[in-house]
Design a protein around this motif. Sequence first.
Motif, PDB file in Angstrom:
ATOM      1  N   GLU A  50       0.839  -1.190   0.000  1.00  0.00           N
ATOM      2  CA  GLU A  50       0.000   0.000   0.000  1.00  0.00           C
ATOM      3  C   GLU A  50       0.878   1.245   0.000  1.00  0.00           C
ATOM      4  N   GLY A  51       0.540   2.179  -0.866  1.00  0.00           N
ATOM      5  CA  GLY A  51       1.304   3.416  -0.958  1.00  0.00           C
ATOM      6  C   GLY A  51       2.649   3.253  -1.639  1.00  0.00           C
ATOM      7  N   PHE A  52       2.808   2.202  -2.426  1.00  0.00           N
ATOM      8  CA  PHE A  52       4.103   1.934  -3.074  1.00  0.00           C
ATOM      9  C   PHE A  52       4.532   3.091  -3.968  1.00  0.00           C
ATOM     10  N   GLN A  53       5.801   3.467  -3.847  1.00  0.00           N
ATOM     11  CA  GLN A  53       6.391   4.489  -4.698  1.00  0.00           C
ATOM     12  C   GLN A  53       7.689   3.932  -5.281  1.00  0.00           C
ATOM     13  N   ALA A  54       7.769   3.886  -6.578  1.00  0.00           N
ATOM     14  CA  ALA A  54       8.903   3.247  -7.247  1.00  0.00           C
ATOM     15  C   ALA A  54      10.234   3.924  -6.953  1.00  0.00           C
ATOM     16  N   GLN A  56      11.129   5.130  -4.080  1.00  0.00           N
ATOM     17  CA  GLN A  56      11.463   4.996  -2.670  1.00  0.00           C
ATOM     18  C   GLN A  56      11.994   3.588  -2.382  1.00  0.00           C
ATOM     19  N   PRO A  57      12.897   3.434  -1.404  1.00  0.00           N
ATOM     20  CA  PRO A  57      13.442   2.104  -1.101  1.00  0.00           C
ATOM     21  C   PRO A  57      12.373   1.161  -0.545  1.00  0.00           C
ATOM     22  N   HIS A  58      12.415  -0.082  -0.989  1.00  0.00           N
ATOM     23  CA  HIS A  58      11.528  -1.122  -0.481  1.00  0.00           C
ATOM     24  C   HIS A  58      12.318  -2.419  -0.374  1.00  0.00           C
ATOM     25  N   ASP A  59      12.125  -3.131   0.728  1.00  0.00           N
ATOM     26  CA  ASP A  59      12.696  -4.467   0.831  1.00  0.00           C
ATOM     27  C   ASP A  59      11.864  -5.434  -0.008  1.00  0.00           C
ATOM     28  N   LEU A  60      12.433  -6.614  -0.256  1.00  0.00           N
ATOM     29  CA  LEU A  60      11.826  -7.586  -1.169  1.00  0.00           C
ATOM     30  C   LEU A  60      11.701  -8.935  -0.478  1.00  0.00           C
ATOM     31  N   ARG A  92       5.449  -4.306   6.481  1.00  0.00           N
ATOM     32  CA  ARG A  92       6.716  -3.577   6.330  1.00  0.00           C
ATOM     33  C   ARG A  92       6.815  -2.868   4.980  1.00  0.00           C
ATOM     34  N   LYS A  93       5.722  -2.881   4.225  1.00  0.00           N
ATOM     35  CA  LYS A  93       5.672  -2.257   2.899  1.00  0.00           C
ATOM     36  C   LYS A  93       6.756  -2.823   1.978  1.00  0.00           C
ATOM     37  N   MET A  94       6.917  -4.135   2.038  1.00  0.00           N
ATOM     38  CA  MET A  94       7.868  -4.822   1.170  1.00  0.00           C
ATOM     39  C   MET A  94       7.212  -5.187  -0.160  1.00  0.00           C
ATOM     40  N   LEU A  95       8.013  -5.281  -1.200  1.00  0.00           N
ATOM     41  CA  LEU A  95       7.556  -5.904  -2.436  1.00  0.00           C
ATOM     42  C   LEU A  95       7.460  -7.413  -2.187  1.00  0.00           C
ATOM     43  N   PHE A  96       6.347  -7.995  -2.575  1.00  0.00           N
ATOM     44  CA  PHE A  96       6.148  -9.435  -2.419  1.00  0.00           C
ATOM     45  C   PHE A  96       6.158 -10.065  -3.806  1.00  0.00           C
ATOM     46  N   VAL A  97       7.075 -10.990  -4.033  1.00  0.00           N
ATOM     47  CA  VAL A  97       7.230 -11.592  -5.355  1.00  0.00           C
ATOM     48  C   VAL A  97       7.153 -13.109  -5.242  1.00  0.00           C
ATOM     49  N   SER A  98       6.350 -13.708  -6.088  1.00  0.00           N
ATOM     50  CA  SER A  98       6.235 -15.170  -6.115  1.00  0.00           C
ATOM     51  C   SER A  98       6.460 -15.661  -7.545  1.00  0.00           C
ATOM     52  N   GLU A 122      16.262  -7.836 -12.459  1.00  0.00           N
ATOM     53  CA  GLU A 122      15.300  -6.955 -13.115  1.00  0.00           C
ATOM     54  C   GLU A 122      14.598  -6.053 -12.103  1.00  0.00           C
ATOM     55  N   LEU A 123      14.236  -6.613 -10.953  1.00  0.00           N
ATOM     56  CA  LEU A 123      13.582  -5.800  -9.926  1.00  0.00           C
ATOM     57  C   LEU A 123      14.521  -4.716  -9.393  1.00  0.00           C
ATOM     58  N   LYS A 124      15.797  -5.078  -9.228  1.00  0.00           N
ATOM     59  CA  LYS A 124      16.763  -4.099  -8.737  1.00  0.00           C
ATOM     60  C   LYS A 124      17.044  -3.017  -9.767  1.00  0.00           C
ATOM     61  N   SER A 125      16.904  -3.340 -11.042  1.00  0.00           N
ATOM     62  CA  SER A 125      17.103  -2.327 -12.078  1.00  0.00           C
ATOM     63  C   SER A 125      15.896  -1.390 -12.183  1.00  0.00           C
ATOM     64  N   ARG A 126      14.743  -1.869 -11.744  1.00  0.00           N
ATOM     65  CA  ARG A 126      13.499  -1.115 -11.872  1.00  0.00           C
ATOM     66  C   ARG A 126      13.175  -0.309 -10.616  1.00  0.00           C
ATOM     67  N   TYR A 127      13.508  -0.885  -9.450  1.00  0.00           N
ATOM     68  CA  TYR A 127      13.141  -0.266  -8.181  1.00  0.00           C
ATOM     69  C   TYR A 127      14.350  -0.139  -7.264  1.00  0.00           C
ATOM     70  N   LYS A 128      14.163   0.578  -6.177  1.00  0.00           N
ATOM     71  CA  LYS A 128      15.214   0.707  -5.166  1.00  0.00           C
ATOM     72  C   LYS A 128      15.017  -0.398  -4.127  1.00  0.00           C
ATOM     73  N   ILE A 129      15.648  -1.539  -4.362  1.00  0.00           N
ATOM     74  CA  ILE A 129      15.480  -2.702  -3.511  1.00  0.00           C
ATOM     75  C   ILE A 129      16.486  -2.666  -2.366  1.00  0.00           C
ATOM     76  N   GLY A 130      15.983  -2.845  -1.160  1.00  0.00           N
ATOM     77  CA  GLY A 130      16.855  -2.930   0.007  1.00  0.00           C
ATOM     78  C   GLY A 130      17.231  -4.376   0.274  1.00  0.00           C
ATOM     79  N   LYS A 131      16.723  -4.939   1.373  1.00  0.00           N
ATOM     80  CA  LYS A 131      17.004  -6.330   1.717  1.00  0.00           C
ATOM     81  C   LYS A 131      16.176  -7.277   0.852  1.00  0.00           C
ATOM     82  N   THR A 132      16.788  -8.391   0.477  1.00  0.00           N
ATOM     83  CA  THR A 132      16.090  -9.435  -0.267  1.00  0.00           C
ATOM     84  C   THR A 132      15.991 -10.677   0.609  1.00  0.00           C
ATOM     85  N   ILE A 133      14.758 -11.069   0.927  1.00  0.00           N
ATOM     86  CA  ILE A 133      14.496 -12.228   1.774  1.00  0.00           C
ATOM     87  C   ILE A 133      13.907 -13.336   0.916  1.00  0.00           C
TER      88      ILE A 133
END
Length: 280
Positions: A50-54, A56-60, A92-98, A122-133
């Motif tokens: 919710e409120g995602f902004q490309a 802004q940093p987001h964990d994955l 935590r407003k993380m990107l959720f990828v399956s 590809e996600l790191k090239s498109r967005y500001k990805i922080g931690k990847t879990i």
Amino acid sequence: MKVRRLILLLSLILPTWQSAVAADQSRIEDVAFTAKCDNSEQRYVVIYPEGFQADQPHDLLIALHGHGSDRWQFAKGDFDEARAARDAAASRKMLFVSPDYRAKTSWMGPKAEADVVQIIAELKSRYKIGKTIICGGSMGGSSALTFAALHPELSDGVASMNGTANHLEYENFQDAIQESFGGTKQQIPLEYKKRSAEYWPERLTMPIAIMAGGKDTIVPPQSVLRLAQVLKKINPNVLLLYREEGVHSTDYRDAKEAYDFVIDKATPPSTKDNTTNKNP
């Protein structure tokens, strides 16, 4: 007169309602991409917070499905492991990828591995990805450990539910694993060892949560229990949730505890030592 008022009211409400629905639907995206390793079309699902902004940093949080399923299992599944994963990411407003990662019988073979590496890039090239879990259950739990051992530089934390850490001893689903890995244990034992996290504990320096059940016959827990005991000697951030009466599932409480532990303990990649080897 009442009808006119009702029509007027609907004319005011309907656009707002439609906009809200559209906004909610836009939070889930089914993404197709061309796999670099074989030029096939592959897919993954993204759930945006919710409120995602490309910008802004987001964990994955990457969730890996089980044997016989596909990318939608964790994205929409109404079972404890999936709901806990989505809740942990959303809070935590993380990107959720399956990803499909070569559904439905992946087991993190070479092509599945290449797909996940490509998706992260590809996600790191498109967005500001922080931690990847990396997380998953059953085949996904096995695959999360495999991927982290193969690519610790891309894995800031791992939550493995009801998986195996030793493909040389694991006996179930062998037809699918042989197809994924490219041969039998006897034909390519080094490939099976390469994809068995138990043989590479020194590479698993990120926070790790392992869940296992003592009565699990689909993926017996012995290998992950051995791995957890070794990791506890060399890694300060290891959580083992072992239930002696447990079977091939993890309840919401344990799953949520595991996700919270790994996500909160994980270190952003910018603060890591970048000298780690990329492959065992």
